[in-house]
Design a protein around this motif. Structure first.
Motif, PDB file in Angstrom:
ATOM      1  N   ASN A  88       1.014  -1.320  -0.037  1.00 55.54           N
ATOM      2  CA  ASN A  88       0.050   0.043   0.026  1.00 55.54           C
ATOM      3  C   ASN A  88       0.975   1.110   0.098  1.00 55.54           C
ATOM      4  N   ILE A  89       0.525   2.330  -0.831  1.00 58.38           N
ATOM      5  CA  ILE A  89       1.196   3.329  -0.964  1.00 58.38           C
ATOM      6  C   ILE A  89       0.287   4.632  -0.547  1.00 58.38           C
ATOM      7  N   ASP A  90       0.766   5.400   0.171  1.00 60.94           N
ATOM      8  CA  ASP A  90       0.128   6.516   0.676  1.00 60.94           C
ATOM      9  C   ASP A  90       0.846   7.780  -0.017  1.00 60.94           C
ATOM     10  N   THR A  91      -0.085   8.505  -0.850  1.00 54.57           N
ATOM     11  CA  THR A  91       0.638   9.748  -1.480  1.00 54.57           C
ATOM     12  C   THR A  91       0.214  10.981  -0.980  1.00 54.57           C
ATOM     13  N   ASN A  92      -0.709  11.159  -0.414  1.00 55.31           N
ATOM     14  CA  ASN A  92      -1.061  12.564   0.521  1.00 55.31           C
ATOM     15  C   ASN A  92      -1.003  12.697   1.972  1.00 55.31           C
TER      16      ASN A  92
END
Length: 226
Positions: free
Chosen positions: A81-85
């Motif tokens: 999972n990648i959180d971009t904000n």
């Protein structure tokens, strides 16, 4: 491959820096020793190409030598999972799920659902690789993505026996020094997933680690089909 909804099984959190590591190893209640158990999650800059990031997910803690080719579970979806904000909600996911002798990867893609539910994003294939046996098999896609799936030596050093004595109150001396500590996982295998991917596909880094370096904020989860 059909679209399948899967229910969140367990997970660990790891922020990827230059070389930051998170490990679980027999700690998560209800998942210890099953095929959804996450052992380690590593994320680091590729040593051969600074424009690439490497993700490694180790599953199934303590797969003993006689189970060296223990199977991946076709009912377990692994997600990076990648959180971009910076809201701690996954904005992109990279998925891996096995079918027979092949591991299929999808993403990076906006997930159909966030949180505890997930869905295999079959419309966003990333690549596939034959699951390794005695010899390591890797593949590199036309987009420069390298993939591996199979058993690997457990890289995690941990004196689990002494740990249990410490938390049980029978080892007031604490953990043993280097040279006396015993690596419980020496000789054991994990089932590893490895992805080396160009940063241009992952997008811009959006977080900073403790050293002030810009990093991807990411964690790994496993979801079991219900």
């Amino acid at each position: 491959m059909k679209k399948t909804k899967l229910l969140f099984g367990m997970g660990i959190l790891a922020v990827v820096g230059a070389v930051l590591v998170a490990a679980d190893h027999i700690d998560a209640p209800g998942t210890t020793g099953n095929t959804a158990d996450i052992a380690d999650f590593y994320g680091f800059e590729s040593p051969s190409n600074p424009e690439n990031t490497v993700f490694i997910v180790d599953l199934q803690t303590d797969v003993l030598p006689d189970l060296a080719y223990g199977p991946f579970d076709e009912n377990v979806l692994t997600e990076i999972n990648i959180d971009t904000n910076d809201d701690l909600i996954e904005d992109l996911v990279i998925q891996a799920i096995p079918r027979k002798d092949t591991m299929y990867f999808f993403g990076p893609v906006i997930p159909a659902e966030t949180g505890k539910m997930s869905e295999v994003m079959v419309g966003s294939p990333l690549g596939q690789v034959a699951i390794s046996g005695e010899s390591a098999l890797t593949t590199t896609t036309e987009d420069g993505i390298s993939l591996f799936a199979g058993p690997r030596q457990d890289a995690f050093f941990f004196d689990f026996g002494q740990f249990n004595k410490v938390i049980g109150g029978t080892a007031p001396e604490g953990f043993l020094p280097e040279g006396e500590a015993v690596d419980t996982f020496d000789g054991a295998n994990t089932m590893a997933l490895v992805i080396e991917i160009p940063n241009s596909i992952l997008g811009e880094t959006t977080a900073k680690n403790a050293l002030g370096l810009t990093v991807y904020k990411t964690w790994v989860t496993t979801n079991r089909k219900q």
